[in-house]
Design a protein around this motif. Structure first.
Motif, PDB file in Angstrom:
ATOM      1  N   TYR A  27       0.835  -1.198   0.000  1.00 41.88           N
ATOM      2  CA  TYR A  27       0.000   0.000   0.000  1.00 41.88           C
ATOM      3  C   TYR A  27       0.872   1.251   0.000  1.00 41.88           C
ATOM      4  CZ  TYR A  27      -3.832  -3.167   1.014  1.00 41.88           C
ATOM      5  OH  TYR A  27      -4.744  -4.187   0.953  1.00 41.88           O
ATOM      6  N   TRP A  68       0.555   5.071  -1.855  1.00 43.55           N
ATOM      7  CA  TRP A  68      -0.331   5.922  -2.657  1.00 43.55           C
ATOM      8  C   TRP A  68       0.459   6.862  -3.559  1.00 43.55           C
ATOM      9  CZ3 TRP A  68      -3.460   2.618  -1.425  1.00 43.55           C
ATOM     10  CH2 TRP A  68      -3.969   2.391  -0.157  1.00 43.55           C
ATOM     11  N   GLY A 113      -8.686   3.100  -1.319  1.00 43.63           N
ATOM     12  CA  GLY A 113      -7.410   2.419  -1.242  1.00 43.63           C
ATOM     13  C   GLY A 113      -7.517   0.926  -1.438  1.00 43.63           C
ATOM     14  N   ARG A 144      -6.446  -1.191  -4.534  1.00 42.25           N
ATOM     15  CA  ARG A 144      -5.071  -1.653  -4.723  1.00 42.25           C
ATOM     16  C   ARG A 144      -5.001  -3.176  -4.749  1.00 42.25           C
ATOM     17  NH1 ARG A 144      -0.123   0.500  -6.327  1.00 42.25           N
ATOM     18  NH2 ARG A 144       1.602  -0.509  -5.228  1.00 42.25           N
ATOM     19  N   GLU A 179      -7.252   4.623  -6.728  1.00 46.69           N
ATOM     20  CA  GLU A 179      -6.627   4.468  -5.412  1.00 46.69           C
ATOM     21  C   GLU A 179      -6.510   5.820  -4.717  1.00 46.69           C
ATOM     22  OE1 GLU A 179      -2.958   2.309  -5.740  1.00 46.69           O
ATOM     23  OE2 GLU A 179      -3.860   0.861  -7.117  1.00 46.69           O
ATOM     24  N   SER A 199      -7.151   7.185  -1.038  1.00 49.21           N
ATOM     25  CA  SER A 199      -7.430   6.731   0.326  1.00 49.21           C
ATOM     26  C   SER A 199      -7.347   7.864   1.327  1.00 49.21           C
ATOM     27  CB  SER A 199      -6.439   5.642   0.727  1.00 49.21           C
ATOM     28  OG  SER A 199      -6.686   5.230   2.065  1.00 49.21           O
ATOM     29  N   ASP A 215      -0.645   5.356   4.102  1.00 46.68           N
ATOM     30  CA  ASP A 215      -0.081   4.185   3.441  1.00 46.68           C
ATOM     31  C   ASP A 215       1.123   3.691   4.244  1.00 46.68           C
ATOM     32  OD1 ASP A 215       1.881   6.065   2.840  1.00 46.68           O
ATOM     33  OD2 ASP A 215       1.703   5.865   0.665  1.00 46.68           O
TER      34      ASP A 215
END
Length: 333
Positions: free
Chosen positions: A129, A131, A248, A251, A266, A268, A272
């Motif tokens: 994760y 971003w 998110g 992903r 994506e 969020s 991350d």
């Protein structure tokens, strides 16, 4: 201090990190949150006793001093700093609540805090994760909308009604080249828009779908709606449409297909992996207690790096799955 932070059931005194339904639940006698979050909480907790504090304002509760500091998650979201004297020495705990460190013009930017013990969320606490800059994601949303309009097809963007929808609308409203009169919202998003505007956030004046004639032409429109609207009777009003999801969680390989979205963006409202590590490092905490999401994995990784870390079992919740508010922890991502 005689309070509970984001209680799951009714208590005498609840301190709230933010206004999402999985953190701001009904049933408590009195609530304290940031002053900025009050318009949203008055809608969420209609009729409840809710008190607002300014960011950074210090308030004594019992034997501790509490202050609230920007978390960057959504309008009025807060980290809660708790200061007490333990064995004759000052000690500080910080509860992050949900937070992000990415740029977001719809809320106050995250404030790094120093502490002895950090209680940290772990919604996206895996290295996969990471971003991209939000401006790039908004560019993709605009390009997708324009491609659908060129085909005479509505672009239905599913996102969470409080926080995510307003963030997207504010970003779109800052782009003068867009046709804002072709942006519409589901009725569930309108109360959040009103709360943000009351707090001084420049959410553009978009129309609600339900207030329009049933034969309205949405063939060039961008419509924002909560995920539950995708398979509802309501969506039939849009005519032909293509659906996408801003979260998110897109992903994850297969997430978009599993829920029937043609596209995933994506974007969020949670930290991350790099932002989580940065926050732990900047806190200087001697101990980290981890909640939500990938709590076990994050706690184990931190321990392997030589930090004292463990899962806060009493409030750690299952990772993605259930949807929030119809929106649960996964849904506000």
């Amino acid at each position: 201090g005689g309070f509970v932070i984001d209680p799951r059931r009714g208590v005498e005194l609840a301190l709230l990190t933010h206004g999402h339904a999985d953190h701001a639940r009904r049933g408590s006698s009195h609530y304290v949150a940031t002053r900025t979050s009050l318009p949203l909480l008055r809608h969420r907790l209609a009729g409840a006793s809710v008190e607002g504090l300014a960011y950074g304002e210090r308030r004594r509760f019992g034997e501790v001093i509490v202050s609230m500091h920007p978390a960057g998650h959504m309008l009025g979201s807060a980290q809660i700093r708790i200061e007490a004297e333990v064995a004759g020495k000052p000690e500080v705990w910080v509860v992050t609540g949900d937070f992000k460190r990415a740029r977001d013009p719809s809320c106050t930017e995250f404030e790094p805090l120093r502490c002895d013990v950090l209680v940290c969320e772990a919604t996206f606490a895996l290295p996969i994760y990471r971003w991209r800059p939000p401006s790039e994601v908004i560019d993709e949303i605009v390009a997708w909308w324009r491609a659908n309009a060129a085909e005479g097809r509505c672009a239905l963007l599913c996102c969470y009604a409080a926080g995510k929808a307003q963030r997207i609308l504010v970003e779109l409203g800052r782009r003068s080249e867009l046709e804002l009169d072709q942006i519409f919202v589901h009725g569930a998003i309108e109360p959040g828009n009103a709360a943000y505007r009351e707090s001084g956030i420049a959410v553009p004046p978009v129309l609600g779908v339900t207030g329009l004639a049933k034969q309205h032409d949405f063939s060039r429109a961008l419509v924002l709606a909560p995920p539950a609207a995708l398979r509802s009777v309501w969506s039939r009003r849009l005519g032909e449409f293509e659906a996408a999801f801003a979260s998110g969680w897109t992903r994850l390989r297969g997430y978009r297909r599993r829920y029937g979205y043609a596209r995933g963006f994506e974007l969020s409202d949670h930290a991350d992996w790099p932002a989580l590590l940065q926050t732990v490092r900047e806190s200087g905490a001697r101990e980290v207690r981890v909640t939500h999401g990938y709590a076990q994995e994050f706690s184990r990784w931190l321990t392997e790096q030589g930090l004292r870390a463990r899962v806060l079992e009493s409030i750690a919740t299952a990772r993605a799955g259930a949807e929030e508010d119809g929106e649960g922890e996964a849904s506000e991502a």
